[in-house]
Design a protein around this motif. Structure first.
Motif, PDB file in Angstrom:
ATOM      1  N   ASP A 123       0.199   7.706 -15.396  1.00 61.60           N
ATOM      2  CA  ASP A 123       0.452   6.273 -15.251  1.00 61.60           C
ATOM      3  C   ASP A 123       1.890   6.065 -14.805  1.00 61.60           C
ATOM      4  O   ASP A 123       2.818   6.645 -15.389  1.00 61.60           O
ATOM      5  CB  ASP A 123       0.246   5.534 -16.579  1.00 61.60           C
ATOM      6  CG  ASP A 123      -1.221   5.375 -16.927  1.00 61.60           C
ATOM      7  OD1 ASP A 123      -2.069   5.791 -16.121  1.00 61.60           O
ATOM      8  OD2 ASP A 123      -1.510   4.840 -18.013  1.00 61.60           O
ATOM      9  N   ARG A 155       0.365   1.818 -11.430  1.00 60.33           N
ATOM     10  CA  ARG A 155      -0.651   2.737 -10.904  1.00 60.33           C
ATOM     11  C   ARG A 155      -1.234   3.524 -12.072  1.00 60.33           C
ATOM     12  O   ARG A 155      -0.509   4.249 -12.747  1.00 60.33           O
ATOM     13  CB  ARG A 155      -0.038   3.676  -9.870  1.00 60.33           C
ATOM     14  CG  ARG A 155      -1.032   4.642  -9.249  1.00 60.33           C
ATOM     15  CD  ARG A 155      -0.374   5.509  -8.197  1.00 60.33           C
ATOM     16  NE  ARG A 155      -1.301   6.453  -7.619  1.00 60.33           N
ATOM     17  CZ  ARG A 155      -0.979   7.364  -6.695  1.00 60.33           C
ATOM     18  NH1 ARG A 155       0.270   7.431  -6.255  1.00 60.33           N
ATOM     19  NH2 ARG A 155      -1.874   8.184  -6.221  1.00 60.33           N
ATOM     20  N   ASP A 176      -8.245   5.480  -8.939  1.00 56.87           N
ATOM     21  CA  ASP A 176      -6.808   5.191  -8.964  1.00 56.87           C
ATOM     22  C   ASP A 176      -6.630   3.692  -8.810  1.00 56.87           C
ATOM     23  O   ASP A 176      -6.778   3.149  -7.721  1.00 56.87           O
ATOM     24  CB  ASP A 176      -6.107   5.940  -7.823  1.00 56.87           C
ATOM     25  CG  ASP A 176      -4.611   6.037  -8.045  1.00 56.87           C
ATOM     26  OD1 ASP A 176      -4.132   5.473  -9.045  1.00 56.87           O
ATOM     27  OD2 ASP A 176      -3.928   6.663  -7.216  1.00 56.87           O
ATOM     28  N   GLN A 178      -4.438   0.261  -8.776  1.00 55.79           N
ATOM     29  CA  GLN A 178      -3.084  -0.209  -8.514  1.00 55.79           C
ATOM     30  C   GLN A 178      -3.050  -1.728  -8.626  1.00 55.79           C
ATOM     31  O   GLN A 178      -3.853  -2.413  -7.994  1.00 55.79           O
ATOM     32  CB  GLN A 178      -2.616   0.232  -7.127  1.00 55.79           C
ATOM     33  CG  GLN A 178      -2.598   1.748  -6.945  1.00 55.79           C
ATOM     34  CD  GLN A 178      -2.010   2.165  -5.609  1.00 55.79           C
ATOM     35  OE1 GLN A 178      -1.006   1.627  -5.168  1.00 55.79           O
ATOM     36  NE2 GLN A 178      -2.636   3.132  -4.964  1.00 55.79           N
TER      37      GLN A 178
END
Length: 237
Positions: A123, A155, A176, A178
């Motif tokens: 992270d 992220r 992932d 964001q």
């Protein structure tokens, strides 16, 4: 309610800068501060335990990271009257979790099928900040109090395990995510002046994201402050 209280405190803090009697401007107004230290993730600590979402789905989401990480920050400071100052800067907080072979949960439907993954999920929080601070000097020592606003670029990768019954295959993947969030930083620091240019201290900051109403993390970071001294020209008589 919490948002309203925070805004009121911030407005009262900023309004105290405006005094009827103007104090003289400080001679050395600018300084640069940077430090590296430990960070504690409140978010990762309160995540639910990683269990299958349901006996029919076989979905496991590995998102919890270690709550202890590290922080790196840098600031540019402008000193105002009456020991108030403005800070503009960035900080970086990082939390990770390592996996080796055999760490993955077993397939609840097919115990003989396992996943192996060797690597990390990390992270990352990159924040830009603007804060208003008050310095309380005590000879060579000083206490700093501050609050402001931050925008955090986050992220957060997770490992997703999908287990199926025979004859359907099972899957492993990394998502992932964001996002950009905004919130309030509250900070407290102790500082010792080595000389007119250099000071050392320890800073603690608590970050609360208003956009998701979540406490993110708190860090404890030793730092070094360099004061940019103003050149004084000698007048020749």
């Amino acid at each position: 309610m919490n948002k309203l209280v925070f805004c009121i405190v911030l407005l009262l803090f900023c309004s105290s800068i405006q005094a009827k009697e103007k104090a003289p401007k400080p001679q050395n107004r600018f300084s640069i501060t940077s430090g590296i230290g430990l960070s504690y993730s409140i978010w990762n600590k309160v995540l639910d335990f990683e269990t299958p979402a349901g006996q029919n789905t076989g979905l496991i989401d590995l998102q919890r990271k270690k709550p202890i990480g590290f922080n790196l920050f840098g600031e540019f400071n402008i000193m105002l009257r009456r020991n108030f100052y403005i800070s503009m800067g960035m900080d970086y907080n990082r939390f990770s979790r390592s996996f080796t072979y055999g760490d993955m949960p077993q397939n609840p439907f097919q115990p003989d099928i396992t996943f192996d993954y060797n690597g990390k999920i990390v992270d990352r929080y990159i924040s830009t900040q603007l804060s208003f601070n008050k310095k309380i000097p005590i000879k060579k020592h000083a206490i700093h109090l501050g609050a402001g606003i931050l925008f955090s670029f986050i992220r957060t990768p997770n490992i997703n395990l999908i287990y199926n019954h025979n004859p359907y295959p099972s899957f492993i993947g990394i998502t992932d995510k964001q996002t950009v969030e905004f919130g309030l930083p509250f900070q407290l620091a102790y500082e010792y002046a080595i000389n007119n240019k250099f000071s050392i201290g320890v800073k603690s900051q608590f970050q609360y994201l208003l956009s998701v109403f979540s406490a993110e993390h708190i860090y404890f970071t030793p730092y070094l402050r360099y004061t940019i001294q103003k050149r004084v020209k000698n007048n020749e008589n």
